[in-house]
Design an enzyme around this catalytic site. Structure first.
Site, PDB file in Angstrom:
ATOM      1  N   CYS A  89      -4.993   4.257   3.802  1.00  0.00           N
ATOM      2  CA  CYS A  89      -4.394   3.040   4.343  1.00  0.00           C
ATOM      3  C   CYS A  89      -4.992   1.845   3.623  1.00  0.00           C
ATOM      4  O   CYS A  89      -6.214   1.793   3.412  1.00  0.00           O
ATOM      5  CB  CYS A  89      -4.675   2.953   5.846  1.00  0.00           C
ATOM      6  SG  CYS A  89      -3.991   1.487   6.650  1.00  0.00           S
ATOM      7  N   GLU A 132       3.724   3.478   9.038  1.00  0.00           N
ATOM      8  CA  GLU A 132       4.058   2.053   9.172  1.00  0.00           C
ATOM      9  C   GLU A 132       4.522   1.713  10.591  1.00  0.00           C
ATOM     10  O   GLU A 132       4.164   0.656  11.112  1.00  0.00           O
ATOM     11  CB  GLU A 132       5.093   1.635   8.134  1.00  0.00           C
ATOM     12  CG  GLU A 132       4.675   1.855   6.693  1.00  0.00           C
ATOM     13  CD  GLU A 132       3.302   1.299   6.321  1.00  0.00           C
ATOM     14  OE1 GLU A 132       2.875   0.271   6.883  1.00  0.00           O
ATOM     15  OE2 GLU A 132       2.639   1.914   5.463  1.00  0.00           O
TER      16      GLU A 132
END
Length: 163
Positions: A89, A132
């Site tokens: 991430c 997401e």
């Protein structure tokens, strides 16, 4: 080009549930431009609005040469099996952990004109859709880890200079 700075794990905006987008005017158009410009950098598969400090329900993606965005996304279908897949991430730089994800996902949302958009896929696209949309719910992928894997991930996070 408006590449925005990525917020790191520990920033409160990453723990907030993003607000739905209701105004599709110039501010939202600029947000989408910034998200798309930010995701185009090498090595990026997705950027959610909270990662650039905006608590609105939007993300951009850059998967298999396709770059786009989705506003007010929601996952509408997930297909098993659940697999442990290496995941990283931008908000947790330089760390990767095997994370449980469904092997296929479908998300629905809208574009800047309010028209329906459907994104779906397996592999990186399926993973990106889940990752997401998690951001938009205030969930960072580390929260999907369990037991010793989560303890080890948090130990490594605490040792990072950005934390």
């Amino acid at each position: 080009m408006a590449v925005r700075e990525i917020r790191h794990y520990g920033d409160p905006v990453l723990r907030q549930v993003a607000e739905p987008i209701t105004d599709f005017g110039e501010a939202t158009r600029q947000l989408v431009t910034d998200l798309v410009d930010t995701v185009r950098l090498p090595g990026r598969a997705g950027v959610a609005a909270p990662q650039i400090g905006v608590s609105l329900a939007a993300f951009s993606y850059n998967v298999d040469g396709k770059v786009g965005y989705l506003l007010n996304p929601r996952i509408v279908e997930l297909r098993e099996p659940i697999v442990e897949i290496g995941e990283g991430c931008l908000s947790v730089p330089d760390l990767w952990f095997d994370t449980p994800r469904y092997s296929w996902a479908r998300a629905e949302g809208v574009d800047l004109d309010g028209k329906p958009v459907v994104l779906e896929g397996d592999g990186l696209m399926g993973q990106a859709l889940q990752h997401e949309t998690d951001h938009l719910q205030g969930i960072v992928y580390l929260h999907r880890l369990h037991g010793e894997a989560r303890r080890e991930a948090m130990r490594q996070v605490r040792a990072q200079p950005w934390f």
